[in-house]
Design a protein around this motif. Sequence first.
Motif, short mmCIF file in Angstrom:
data_model
loop_
_atom_site.label_atom_id
_atom_site.label_comp_id
_atom_site.label_asym_id
_atom_site.label_seq_id
_atom_site.Cartn_x
_atom_site.Cartn_y
_atom_site.Cartn_z
N GLU A 145 0.97 -1.27 -0.05
CA GLU A 145 -0.15 0.10 0.10
C GLU A 145 0.88 1.12 -0.05
O GLU A 145 1.74 1.33 0.74
CB GLU A 145 -1.06 0.17 1.18
N ILE A 146 0.52 2.10 -0.96
CA ILE A 146 1.39 3.48 -0.97
C ILE A 146 0.66 4.73 -0.59
O ILE A 146 1.14 5.90 -0.93
CB ILE A 146 1.98 3.43 -2.27
N LYS A 147 -0.69 4.31 -0.24
CA LYS A 147 -1.30 5.65 0.15
C LYS A 147 -0.58 6.27 1.38
O LYS A 147 -0.18 5.46 2.25
CB LYS A 147 -2.68 5.45 0.56
N ASN A 148 -0.57 7.68 1.86
CA ASN A 148 0.11 8.02 2.77
C ASN A 148 -0.32 7.33 4.18
O ASN A 148 -1.37 7.31 4.50
CB ASN A 148 -0.31 9.58 3.12
N ASN A 149 0.88 7.08 4.79
CA ASN A 149 0.84 6.30 6.17
C ASN A 149 -0.21 5.09 6.26
O ASN A 149 -0.84 4.89 7.15
CB ASN A 149 0.60 7.26 7.26
N ILE B 120 -3.94 4.61 -6.18
CA ILE B 120 -3.89 6.06 -6.31
C ILE B 120 -3.43 6.28 -7.88
O ILE B 120 -3.00 5.24 -8.30
CB ILE B 120 -2.94 6.64 -5.22
N ALA B 121 -3.24 7.79 -8.24
CA ALA B 121 -2.87 7.95 -9.54
C ALA B 121 -1.62 7.13 -9.98
O ALA B 121 -1.61 6.91 -11.03
CB ALA B 121 -2.70 9.43 -9.66
N SER B 122 -0.62 6.89 -9.37
CA SER B 122 0.60 6.64 -9.79
C SER B 122 0.38 5.00 -10.17
O SER B 122 1.17 4.36 -10.74
CB SER B 122 1.71 6.57 -8.83
N GLU B 123 -0.34 4.26 -9.66
CA GLU B 123 -0.98 2.93 -9.85
C GLU B 123 -1.82 2.82 -11.18
O GLU B 123 -1.96 1.53 -11.57
CB GLU B 123 -1.58 2.52 -8.76
N TYR B 124 -2.49 3.92 -11.41
CA TYR B 124 -3.45 3.80 -12.72
C TYR B 124 -2.79 3.06 -14.15
O TYR B 124 -3.29 2.30 -14.62
CB TYR B 124 -3.95 4.93 -13.20
N ALA C 227 -10.73 6.84 -14.23
CA ALA C 227 -9.64 5.96 -14.43
C ALA C 227 -9.78 4.43 -14.62
O ALA C 227 -9.48 3.68 -15.31
CB ALA C 227 -8.52 6.11 -13.37
N MET C 228 -10.75 3.89 -13.88
CA MET C 228 -10.81 2.56 -13.84
C MET C 228 -11.83 2.30 -14.84
O MET C 228 -11.53 1.02 -15.38
CB MET C 228 -11.46 2.01 -12.48
N LEU C 229 -12.80 2.96 -15.25
CA LEU C 229 -13.44 2.82 -16.61
C LEU C 229 -12.69 2.70 -17.85
O LEU C 229 -12.87 1.84 -18.76
CB LEU C 229 -14.89 3.82 -16.60
N GLU C 230 -11.77 3.57 -17.80
CA GLU C 230 -10.85 3.64 -19.06
C GLU C 230 -9.92 2.47 -19.02
O GLU C 230 -9.64 2.19 -20.20
CB GLU C 230 -10.20 5.03 -18.98
N LYS C 231 -9.69 2.11 -17.89
CA LYS C 231 -8.43 0.96 -17.80
C LYS C 231 -9.24 -0.19 -18.12
O LYS C 231 -8.72 -1.41 -18.56
CB LYS C 231 -7.76 0.77 -16.46
N GLY C 232 -10.51 -0.48 -18.23
CA GLY C 232 -11.22 -1.55 -18.22
C GLY C 232 -10.97 -2.76 -17.28
O GLY C 232 -11.14 -3.77 -17.51
N ALA C 233 -10.72 -2.31 -16.04
CA ALA C 233 -10.59 -3.22 -14.98
C ALA C 233 -11.99 -3.81 -14.24
O ALA C 233 -12.91 -2.89 -14.60
CB ALA C 233 -9.70 -2.41 -13.87
#
Length: 372
Positions: A8-12, A78-82, A106-112
């Motif tokens: 997990e890379i979200k803050n703290n 988060i954005a860096s994972e998209y 972002a998730m719609l565009e990725k087709g996840a």
Amino acid sequence: MIIGVPKEIKNNENRVALTPAGVSEMKKHGHTVYVQATAGLGSGFADEEYAEAGAVVLPTIEDVYAIAEMIIKVKEPIASEYPLIKKDQLLFTYFHFASSEELTHAMLEKGAVCLAYETVEKTDRSLPLLVPMSEVAGRMAIQQGAKYLEKPLKGRGILLGGVPGVPPAKVLVLGGGIVGTQAAKMAAGLGAQVTIMDLSLPRLRQLDDIMPANVNTEMSNHYNITRAIKDADLIVGAVLIPGAKAPHLITRDMLKLMRPGTVVVDVAVDQGGCIETCTPTTHENPTFIIDDIVHYCVANMPGAVPYTSTLALTNATLPYAVQLANKGWEKACAENEELKKGLNVANGKILYKGVAEAWNLPFNEEIALANA
């Protein structure tokens, strides 16, 4: 199935989505598990423990996303994972789409394929994957509220439980669900005078039966809330509408009715917040002040107690994760209505009404499930 567990890379955020015991269970069912190096360290699980349980430890988050068919996480990407997410890759985690338009698009565009912990729902309307973290967050809301009531932290300088000859603090809890119940119990245990509000009269009757004598129940409405905030020392926002934005029960103008140094803790902030002035904060910078009111709005409160939170969360998520891995998401959702309700996004479509309504996007009520 090939399962990936990124750090997990979200803050703290120190929780991890799968424990070594969970890896062992997945291996027992014939699945391959890849865990990012140090993913479990914040929760007290070393890479060696994962390796001993049968996981392959990979050095980077890019490696994990690249190889996995199913990603198991705790918090939303988060954005860096998209850019790392692949088309048709299954993501099983908390999403809270209704509070982030950027994440939704972002998730719609990725087709996840996005299966959200917070909307997996049982026939009795309970939310089994939200309950454990709600229990943690409800209890933590009082711990944090009590701390920020201290004068050096800009609070009113009042001890939650008072002392002989000095009255205790007054705590107002908005919402009588899991978060609100745990918050009220915790505050009552510390000796505070507690009022818990809810819209449901049957729920208020239940709470009245189980709560100690220093907890009062009251119907939630604008008039009662406006009156109660005038002398509350700590206010906990504990309102949840599954998969949708929380309503604003306390508006900006209402802050002027509160006494300087009052503390508000909005546990619903990751669903948009039920206090209008609350915006998400982090454990690094957890509070801000508006109109002399201290706002604590950390969006991942349980991340501060990762050992407890990780064990509580994985106790609940693992049986569902095993079903998804054993059957694939389409068959698992076709056979299990609880999991099907967790589907928020798939094939570039929104499948959860609350998310579609939050951003005025098309809602697809049904999806053709293979093997259904």
